[in-house]
Design an enzyme around this catalytic site. Sequence first.
Site, short mmCIF file in Angstrom:
data_model
loop_
_atom_site.label_atom_id
_atom_site.label_comp_id
_atom_site.label_asym_id
_atom_site.label_seq_id
_atom_site.Cartn_x
_atom_site.Cartn_y
_atom_site.Cartn_z
N ASN A 237 0.85 -1.20 0.00
CA ASN A 237 0.00 0.00 0.00
C ASN A 237 0.88 1.24 0.00
OD1 ASN A 237 0.54 0.82 2.84
ND2 ASN A 237 -0.47 -1.13 3.29
N LYS A 316 7.87 -17.59 -10.49
CA LYS A 316 7.14 -16.51 -11.14
C LYS A 316 5.95 -17.06 -11.95
CE LYS A 316 7.66 -12.80 -14.45
NZ LYS A 316 8.34 -12.39 -15.66
N ASP A 335 -4.00 -9.72 13.20
CA ASP A 335 -4.06 -8.32 13.65
C ASP A 335 -2.99 -8.14 14.73
OD1 ASP A 335 -4.68 -5.89 14.98
OD2 ASP A 335 -6.69 -5.97 14.10
N PHE A 362 -3.24 3.21 15.64
CA PHE A 362 -3.56 4.24 14.65
C PHE A 362 -4.81 3.78 13.90
CE2 PHE A 362 -0.53 7.74 13.76
CZ PHE A 362 0.30 7.56 14.85
N LYS A 376 -12.85 1.80 16.74
CA LYS A 376 -11.63 1.00 16.57
C LYS A 376 -10.86 0.89 17.88
CE LYS A 376 -10.04 0.92 12.30
NZ LYS A 376 -9.42 1.39 11.08
N LYS A 380 -9.99 -2.78 19.25
CA LYS A 380 -8.61 -3.25 19.40
C LYS A 380 -8.24 -3.44 20.87
CE LYS A 380 -7.46 -2.59 14.91
NZ LYS A 380 -6.71 -3.40 13.97
N1 CTP Z 1 -3.15 -3.21 12.56
C1 CTP Z 1 -2.37 -4.29 12.90
N2 CTP Z 1 -2.48 -5.45 12.21
C2 CTP Z 1 -3.36 -5.58 11.20
C3 CTP Z 1 -4.17 -4.48 10.84
C4 CTP Z 1 -4.05 -3.30 11.54
O1 CTP Z 1 -1.55 -4.17 13.81
N3 CTP Z 1 -3.46 -6.72 10.56
C5 CTP Z 1 -3.04 -1.98 13.35
C6 CTP Z 1 -2.50 -0.77 12.61
O2 CTP Z 1 -1.10 -0.69 12.74
C7 CTP Z 1 -3.23 0.36 13.32
C8 CTP Z 1 -4.56 -0.25 13.71
O3 CTP Z 1 -4.34 -1.64 13.76
O4 CTP Z 1 -2.58 0.72 14.51
C9 CTP Z 1 -5.70 0.05 12.79
O5 CTP Z 1 -5.37 -0.22 11.46
P1 CTP Z 1 -6.38 0.14 10.28
O6 CTP Z 1 -5.78 -0.31 9.00
O7 CTP Z 1 -6.84 1.56 10.40
O8 CTP Z 1 -7.64 -0.72 10.67
P2 CTP Z 1 -8.03 -2.21 10.46
O9 CTP Z 1 -7.79 -2.95 11.74
O10 CTP Z 1 -7.35 -2.77 9.27
O11 CTP Z 1 -9.58 -2.09 10.25
P3 CTP Z 1 -10.41 -1.56 8.96
O12 CTP Z 1 -9.70 -2.08 7.75
O13 CTP Z 1 -11.73 -2.17 9.16
O14 CTP Z 1 -10.46 -0.07 9.05
#
Ligand code: CTP
Length: 440
Positions: A237, A316, A335, A362, A376, A380
């Site tokens: 990303n 590949k 997560d 975040f 969130k 979390k």
């Molecule tokens: N995060 C993480 N591991 C993941 C996804 C997210 O540690 N697999 C952490 C990110 O580093 C951030 C927080 O969780 O601190 C929220 O990440 P975000 O991408 O905003 O949210 P998601 O948990 O992915 O939820 P959504 O996609 O539904 O917004």
Amino acid sequence: MTAFNVRTKSELTGELSGKHIVLGLSGGIAAYKAAELCRAMVKEGATVQVVMTEAAEHFMTKVTMQALSGRQVFGSQWDDTPVNVVGSVNGEGIANNMPHINLTRGADAIVIAPCSADFMAKLLHGRADELLSLMCLARPIAEVPLILAPAMNREMWANPATQRNVAQLKQDGITVLEVGEGDQACGEVGDGRMLEADEILADLIAFFTPKSLLGQKVLITAGPTYEAIDPVRGITNLSSGKMGFAIARAAVEAGADVTLIAGPVSLPTPRGVKRVDVKSAQNMLLASVKYANYATIFIASAAVADWRPANSADHKLKKEGSGTVPQLSFVENPDILATIAQSERGKKGLSGMPDGLFCVGFAAESQDLLANAQAKRIRKGVPLLVGNIGPATFGQDDNALLLVDAKTVKELPEHGHAASKRYLAQQLVADIAARLGHPA
Ligand code: CTP
């Protein structure tokens, strides 16, 4: 949260704004870097008073240093130019011709760059046979810290006499910066080079930062993750890692011991930060769980990929003119934040227990920032969640943050404008320190 690229007033002032630095040059080829350092300190808002030894004048002219500092350069204790107690020539105050006394009165620090092996030996013995060493001896020790940037040949640096001197100078309360490693002017390769001007500047800014996170061990995740499809392709990303790297720098400046787990980004490692490079979310989880055992604060700023290809091909994937398109299927990534926040120490941190791990998440959202961030935070299981608008911040130097805890919501910067990630990181670190009972 309003328009970006608007600087707050406090950001416009430099990071050394209001500081008066006496920059001393002793003899060494690294004196050319002192010119750049002087310019960089002035650019950061400091006033700089240069003092040079006779040996330094063999490598750098007073004219150059005068032009860069905008002040008369002093080189001799016999100079009878009247100088007042705040270091400005013919300025306000009672002026006399004792530069060895007056130049350091009112100074915030003396920085000797380059500091030769001989000059360190002189400082160690309290010798005072020329202006710079005399001035160091005559400085008010409790008010004017002395910072040395050593510069010498690798054998001189490694010599037991030099190492003894460094140890003793540190014991005397003098700050001795690290040396760089690499090609030396003499043609040899090794330790002993003076740090680059930007590194000394960064160390100086850190030196003046209140140590609000002293004793804390901070673990930070930053940047994107990369999920392989095959050995040459993958999914990632637009996260640049700039926010997480800025937080790592601000935390180390605040006195913390910092480990930064970085996804694939090409940013330089902030000075003093331990960096662990990872690629995939699974690698990031393994590293995070390992280092979280030793941490007291965990800040998850990484943009972790939510999904990864179910099967990463060993070779590949070939097009081979068949016209068929590969069908990718995905599985959910672990997560990382939730795993750590919901561990025993994470839960203790949530309830404010002293041996807990204080977790900060975040949220990268594209809309409804406040509602999404609040939800969130609860999902979390973290005491503090930092919301930001993903598409507006990814890859940018500026951002705006929303700090959400169980009871309060706070905008950073305070009046809703955007600010540099550097500034926001400093503010966030100060906020976290205050939550842990250590206001800056
Ligand atoms: N995060 C993480 N591991 C993941 C996804 C997210 O540690 N697999 C952490 C990110 O580093 C951030 C927080 O969780 O601190 C929220 O990440 P975000 O991408 O905003 O949210 P998601 O948990 O992915 O939820 P959504 O996609 O539904 O917004």
